[in-house]
Design an enzyme around this catalytic site. Structure first.
Site, PDB file in Angstrom:
ATOM      1  N   HIS A   1       1.511   5.404  -1.653  1.00  0.00           N
ATOM      2  CA  HIS A   1       1.130   6.585  -2.442  1.00  0.00           C
ATOM      3  C   HIS A   1       2.389   7.168  -3.056  1.00  0.00           C
ATOM      4  O   HIS A   1       3.308   7.553  -2.327  1.00  0.00           O
ATOM      5  CB  HIS A   1       0.470   7.646  -1.548  1.00  0.00           C
ATOM      6  CG  HIS A   1      -0.796   7.166  -0.926  1.00  0.00           C
ATOM      7  ND1 HIS A   1      -2.031   7.359  -1.505  1.00  0.00           N
ATOM      8  CD2 HIS A   1      -1.021   6.462   0.213  1.00  0.00           C
ATOM      9  CE1 HIS A   1      -2.967   6.815  -0.734  1.00  0.00           C
ATOM     10  NE2 HIS A   1      -2.375   6.258   0.310  1.00  0.00           N
TER      11      HIS A   1
ATOM     12  N   HIS B   1     -10.373   0.975   2.076  1.00  0.00           N
ATOM     13  CA  HIS B   1     -10.114   1.954   3.135  1.00  0.00           C
ATOM     14  C   HIS B   1     -11.288   1.764   4.089  1.00  0.00           C
ATOM     15  O   HIS B   1     -12.404   2.209   3.813  1.00  0.00           O
ATOM     16  CB  HIS B   1     -10.067   3.381   2.572  1.00  0.00           C
ATOM     17  CG  HIS B   1      -9.781   4.397   3.629  1.00  0.00           C
ATOM     18  ND1 HIS B   1      -8.600   5.084   3.692  1.00  0.00           N
ATOM     19  CD2 HIS B   1     -10.530   4.811   4.691  1.00  0.00           C
ATOM     20  CE1 HIS B   1      -8.618   5.877   4.758  1.00  0.00           C
ATOM     21  NE2 HIS B   1      -9.778   5.737   5.380  1.00  0.00           N
TER      22      HIS B   1
ATOM     23  N   HIS C   1       0.874  -1.190   0.000  1.00  0.00           N
ATOM     24  CA  HIS C   1       0.000   0.000   0.000  1.00  0.00           C
ATOM     25  C   HIS C   1       0.907   1.235   0.000  1.00  0.00           C
ATOM     26  O   HIS C   1       1.519   1.565   1.014  1.00  0.00           O
ATOM     27  CB  HIS C   1      -0.886   0.012   1.250  1.00  0.00           C
ATOM     28  CG  HIS C   1      -1.820   1.186   1.305  1.00  0.00           C
ATOM     29  ND1 HIS C   1      -3.160   1.066   1.601  1.00  0.00           N
ATOM     30  CD2 HIS C   1      -1.621   2.506   1.113  1.00  0.00           C
ATOM     31  CE1 HIS C   1      -3.724   2.255   1.593  1.00  0.00           C
ATOM     32  NE2 HIS C   1      -2.811   3.159   1.294  1.00  0.00           N
TER      33      HIS C   1
ATOM     34  N   LYS D   1      -9.472  -0.434  -5.644  1.00  0.00           N
ATOM     35  CA  LYS D   1      -9.486   0.221  -4.341  1.00  0.00           C
ATOM     36  C   LYS D   1     -10.832   0.865  -4.049  1.00  0.00           C
ATOM     37  O   LYS D   1     -11.333   1.666  -4.856  1.00  0.00           O
ATOM     38  CB  LYS D   1      -8.386   1.295  -4.316  1.00  0.00           C
ATOM     39  CG  LYS D   1      -8.360   2.150  -3.067  1.00  0.00           C
ATOM     40  CD  LYS D   1      -7.841   1.383  -1.859  1.00  0.00           C
ATOM     41  CE  LYS D   1      -7.992   2.182  -0.576  1.00  0.00           C
ATOM     42  NZ  LYS D   1      -6.751   2.498   0.073  1.00  0.00           N
TER      43      LYS D   1
ATOM     44  N   HIS E   1      -4.382  -0.853   5.976  1.00  0.00           N
ATOM     45  CA  HIS E   1      -3.965  -0.069   7.149  1.00  0.00           C
ATOM     46  C   HIS E   1      -4.895  -0.268   8.343  1.00  0.00           C
ATOM     47  O   HIS E   1      -5.547   0.671   8.809  1.00  0.00           O
ATOM     48  CB  HIS E   1      -3.792   1.425   6.831  1.00  0.00           C
ATOM     49  CG  HIS E   1      -4.841   2.043   5.949  1.00  0.00           C
ATOM     50  ND1 HIS E   1      -6.174   1.960   6.205  1.00  0.00           N
ATOM     51  CD2 HIS E   1      -4.728   2.769   4.813  1.00  0.00           C
ATOM     52  CE1 HIS E   1      -6.842   2.613   5.261  1.00  0.00           C
ATOM     53  NE2 HIS E   1      -5.986   3.115   4.408  1.00  0.00           N
TER      54      HIS E   1
ATOM     55  N   ASP F   1       1.481   2.590   3.552  1.00  0.00           N
ATOM     56  CA  ASP F   1       0.647   3.785   3.409  1.00  0.00           C
ATOM     57  C   ASP F   1       1.507   5.043   3.479  1.00  0.00           C
ATOM     58  O   ASP F   1       1.045   6.093   3.943  1.00  0.00           O
ATOM     59  CB  ASP F   1      -0.472   3.826   4.458  1.00  0.00           C
ATOM     60  CG  ASP F   1      -1.592   4.783   4.056  1.00  0.00           C
ATOM     61  OD1 ASP F   1      -1.606   5.242   2.903  1.00  0.00           O
ATOM     62  OD2 ASP F   1      -2.444   5.081   4.911  1.00  0.00           O
TER      63      ASP F   1
END
Ligand code: DOR
Ligand code: ZN
Length: 348
Positions: free
Chosen positions: A15, A136, A13, A99, A174, A247
């Site tokens: 970004h 999420h 995971h 996602k 997460h 994350d």
């Protein structure tokens, strides 16, 4: 000197953003990690396979020379996502997961899902073709306290969805609560959880005690100490349903240090050092490889990496930059608030 050699880890995971931030941060991941699941919450989001293909090219073009790194692409689920496009993306090998952001849950999630019924045709297709859904796991209902949003999501969204589509493979990303850990542990199958580096290290005091500290603010927000301890127990247990998803979420400092700061903690540069520290504290250094390098590939149906990395424990603290400079501005690197002694010294 203590050393530890592991299969090269993956980040399930991550970004990476786009443009100047992407160029500034990607080397911090490709230095240590072989692959990463890339989050699609760009502006505008990555909603079609065409978007994902183009974004993958931009990521590869931004890689430092000589680094080998495989971005595993995801699609941002909307109420209008086309099941045929998703299936096509899967078949071509481009798409690793889809996602689900509940609309309004976090950074750039306003185009996410408001009514899950509207996404059912895509979710049914994913269950049929074995394509995982990354979630999420927080509700966005204003009445629900921000610290309870994960637990309420499990009860009101995740559990009903799993009953409706038992064949859908779901990654609860997460995980931040003991409730999440218990739910994954008690589930019969088709459910796994990723855990971040920072949620193993901070509890909510880090954000609020002695002043408000925006660089410890992320979503889902860090919870009470008992939750952090539950996450540590799960991550270091060797249980194959738990694996690393950092994350790591870079935002330039002006977007964090302001009246309404963005959620996200940038941990890519020192994640492996932090994890070795945590696993050593838990007497579980021998299980770090399962968490960072083995459990994730099994869950996503991929082979573990053949290459290895070696960490070495030094007497002197390892130095990390406080900030990663990017063409868009500085990004503050996660400070675990204790000295780090493990350093990655070798990768093959
Ligand atoms: O803290 C977070 N930052 N949580 C998320 O879910 C999104 C991420 C981001 O994109 O900045
Ligand atoms: Zn994220």
């Amino acid at each position: 000197m203590k050393t530890l050699t592991l299969r090269r880890p993956d980040d399930w995971h991550l970004h990476l953003r786009d443009g100047a931030v992407l160029e500034g941060v990607i080397g911090d991941t490709s230095r240590h990690f072989a692959r990463a699941i890339i989050m699609p919450n760009l502006v505008p989001p990555v909603v079609t396979t065409t978007d994902a293909r183009a974004y993958r090219e931009r990521i590869l073009a931004a890689l430092p020379k000589g680094d080998r790194f495989e971005p595993l692409m995801t699609l941002y689920l909307t109420e209008h996502t086309d099941p045929d496009d998703v299936e096509e993306g899967r078949k071509s090998g481009l798409i690793t997961a889809v996602k689900l952001y509940p609309a309004g849950a976090t950074t750039n999630s306003h185009g996410g899902v408001r009514n899950i019924d509207k996404a059912m045709p895509v979710l049914e297709r994913m269950a049929k073709i074995g394509l995982p859904l990354c979630v999420h796991g927080e509700v966005t209902t204003p009445e629900v306290d921000v610290f309870d949003r994960e637990a309420v999501f499990i009860e009101t969204v995740l559990d009903p969805l799993r009953k409706r589509l038992p064949d859908l493979k779901i990654t609860m990303e997460h995980v931040t609560t003991a409730d999440g850990i218990d739910y994954i542990r008690s589930s019969g199958g088709n459910l796994a959880g990723s855990i971040t580096t920072h949620h193993l290290i901070i509890n909510r005091n880090a954000i609020l005690v002695g002043g408000i500290r925006p660089h410890y603010y992320c979503l889902p927000v860090a919870k009470r100490e008992n939750h952090r301890l539950a996450l540590r127990a799960a991550a270091t247990s060797g249980d194959a349903r738990f694996f690393l998803g950092t994350d790591s979420a870079p935002h330039v400092d002006p977007l964090k240090e302001c009246a309404c700061g963005c959620a996200g903690i940038y941990t890519s540069p020192n994640t492996m050092s932090c994890l070795a520290h945590v696993f050593e504290e838990e007497n579980a250094l021998d299980r770090l490889e399962a968490f960072a390098s083995l459990n994730g590939p099994v869950w996503y149906g991929l082979a573990p990496n053949d290459e290895t990395i070696t960490l070495e424990k030094r007497v002197e603290p390892v130095k990390f930059p406080d900030k990663r400079e990017t063409g868009a501005g500085p990004v503050t690197v996660f400070d675990p608030m204790f000295p780090l002694h493990w350093d990655v010294v070798e990768k093959r």
